[in-house]
Design an enzyme around this catalytic site. Sequence first.
Site, short mmCIF file in Angstrom:
data_model
loop_
_atom_site.label_atom_id
_atom_site.label_comp_id
_atom_site.label_asym_id
_atom_site.label_seq_id
_atom_site.Cartn_x
_atom_site.Cartn_y
_atom_site.Cartn_z
N LYS A 108 -49.10 55.32 7.59
CA LYS A 108 -48.71 56.65 7.17
C LYS A 108 -47.76 56.55 5.98
CE LYS A 108 -44.81 57.38 7.73
NZ LYS A 108 -43.43 56.84 7.53
N ILE B 162 -42.89 46.81 7.86
CA ILE B 162 -43.65 47.33 9.00
C ILE B 162 -44.77 46.36 9.41
CG2 ILE B 162 -45.40 48.74 7.78
CD1 ILE B 162 -43.37 49.65 10.95
N SER C 54 -50.81 39.92 -0.26
CA SER C 54 -49.47 40.37 -0.61
C SER C 54 -48.99 39.54 -1.78
CB SER C 54 -48.55 40.17 0.61
OG SER C 54 -47.58 41.16 0.69
N ARG C 55 -48.26 40.18 -2.71
CA ARG C 55 -47.84 39.43 -3.90
C ARG C 55 -46.73 38.44 -3.57
NH1 ARG C 55 -46.21 44.69 -6.87
NH2 ARG C 55 -45.18 44.67 -4.86
N ASP D 284 -40.46 60.47 4.21
CA ASP D 284 -41.09 59.25 4.76
C ASP D 284 -40.88 59.20 6.27
OD1 ASP D 284 -42.26 56.33 4.23
OD2 ASP D 284 -40.58 56.18 5.62
P1 NAP Z 1 -41.98 47.44 2.50
O1 NAP Z 1 -41.07 46.65 3.39
O2 NAP Z 1 -41.52 47.75 1.12
O3 NAP Z 1 -43.37 46.69 2.49
C1 NAP Z 1 -44.48 47.11 1.75
C2 NAP Z 1 -45.12 45.90 1.09
O4 NAP Z 1 -46.19 46.36 0.27
C3 NAP Z 1 -44.17 45.17 0.17
O5 NAP Z 1 -43.49 44.14 0.88
C4 NAP Z 1 -45.07 44.64 -0.93
O6 NAP Z 1 -45.42 43.30 -0.63
C5 NAP Z 1 -46.33 45.48 -0.86
N1 NAP Z 1 -46.52 46.26 -2.10
C6 NAP Z 1 -47.68 46.37 -2.78
N2 NAP Z 1 -47.53 47.15 -3.86
C7 NAP Z 1 -46.26 47.56 -3.86
C8 NAP Z 1 -45.50 48.40 -4.71
N3 NAP Z 1 -46.03 48.98 -5.80
N4 NAP Z 1 -44.19 48.63 -4.39
C9 NAP Z 1 -43.64 48.05 -3.32
N5 NAP Z 1 -44.31 47.25 -2.46
C10 NAP Z 1 -45.62 47.00 -2.74
O7 NAP Z 1 -42.32 48.86 3.16
P2 NAP Z 1 -42.54 49.18 4.71
O8 NAP Z 1 -41.29 49.68 5.29
O9 NAP Z 1 -43.24 48.06 5.38
O10 NAP Z 1 -43.48 50.46 4.55
C11 NAP Z 1 -44.84 50.35 4.17
C12 NAP Z 1 -45.56 51.57 4.71
O11 NAP Z 1 -45.39 51.60 6.13
C13 NAP Z 1 -45.00 52.89 4.16
O12 NAP Z 1 -46.03 53.79 3.93
C14 NAP Z 1 -44.11 53.38 5.29
O13 NAP Z 1 -44.03 54.80 5.33
C15 NAP Z 1 -44.85 52.85 6.51
N6 NAP Z 1 -43.98 52.68 7.68
C16 NAP Z 1 -42.77 52.04 7.57
C17 NAP Z 1 -41.93 51.96 8.68
C18 NAP Z 1 -40.58 51.28 8.64
O14 NAP Z 1 -39.82 51.37 9.61
N7 NAP Z 1 -40.21 50.56 7.57
C19 NAP Z 1 -42.34 52.50 9.89
C20 NAP Z 1 -43.60 53.07 9.98
C21 NAP Z 1 -44.40 53.15 8.86
P3 NAP Z 1 -45.68 42.29 -1.85
O15 NAP Z 1 -44.55 42.45 -2.82
O16 NAP Z 1 -45.72 40.95 -1.18
O17 NAP Z 1 -47.00 42.71 -2.46
#
Ligand code: NAP
Length: 308
Positions: free
Chosen positions: A90, A14, A36-37, A168
């Site tokens: 969120k 996101i 970010s890690r 989610d």
């Molecule tokens: P994501 O692709 O998994 O990205 C989250 C990032 O957070 C990871 O790349 C990771 O980066 C970091 N992180 C830090 N601690 C972590 C842990 N314990 N486990 C996993 N990742 C960790 O997820 P996302 O889809 O972007 O979603 C993140 C948030 O945005 C969620 O709350 C989701 O509900 C919200 N959201 C997502 C979307 C969507 O379409 N995907 C839409 C709207 C809102 P590092 O490994 O580099 O630290």
Amino acid sequence: MKPVSLALVGVGKIARDQHIPSIAGNPAFELEAAVSRHGRIEGIENFTDFDEFLKSRPDVTAVSLCTPPEVRFDMAAKAISAGRHVMLEKPPAATIGEAEALSEMARKAGVTLFATWHSRFATAVAPAKAWLSGKDITGAEIVWKEDVRRWHPGQAWIWEPAGFGVFDPGINALSILTALLSDPVIVEKARLEVPSNKRQPIGATLRMRSAAGVPISADFDWRQEGPQTWDIEVTTREGVLRLSKGGSEMYVDDKLTGTGPDREYAGIYARFAELLQNGESDVDFQPLRIVADAFLCGESVLTDEFFD
Ligand code: NAP
């Protein structure tokens, strides 16, 4: 006016899809750092450790937390203690207790806390709210069905405790519902379908009502292949309102009355800028409370194994 110096935390899907372009498109913000890690953003300072970032960059006055909910509280709490303004993706936290604690901490520290609900900024949500104003609502129905493999590829955290499973995306529908209704929403019954090899639901049906007694239902499913469904229908004595495609299209009695380009994340950054300028916070935890209540009163049913 000088732009607000901002850091993006959690460079994942996101952050890349929405936050980076939306920040670039808003002159009220200057993206100065990323934390970010594994993820990196070219052209700015990158940190792998949040504490290190807070120590090294006191000039960065606001942080936008795009990590999964499980790790959000600790980061937000540290940022608030360090006097930074905080925007939360969120859902705002993993539990109501965490969310309320953050709100109180931000109030005491005198910093802005913005618990975002991006779906509330979908094009047709404000017109839908205006159309419903003063009308007699007799029912509401949510159907939110999507393909988890398409929208969450490789995201193991969504199946773990505090990952929310199908809530989610479902919480996005609940954020629109609670923006449209002026009455609080009460969960009466919930059925949660949990794959036998996962720890969070892949499907959920909720029976709810407004405090005034209006019946509301929700059907969330993560197994829908092909066309995706993100619909909310609100029935009134004066006609039926339908929001389709996640709030980007509005229909009244099946006639399209409003649509437009996607401005959800542009909307949340515009709102964050407004809150910062006015020294205010915006923390509404109603959607999170509905999800928590569904888990509290829900019946869990084991279903077939699911492999993503
Ligand atoms: P994501 O692709 O998994 O990205 C989250 C990032 O957070 C990871 O790349 C990771 O980066 C970091 N992180 C830090 N601690 C972590 C842990 N314990 N486990 C996993 N990742 C960790 O997820 P996302 O889809 O972007 O979603 C993140 C948030 O945005 C969620 O709350 C989701 O509900 C919200 N959201 C997502 C979307 C969507 O379409 N995907 C839409 C709207 C809102 P590092 O490994 O580099 O630290």
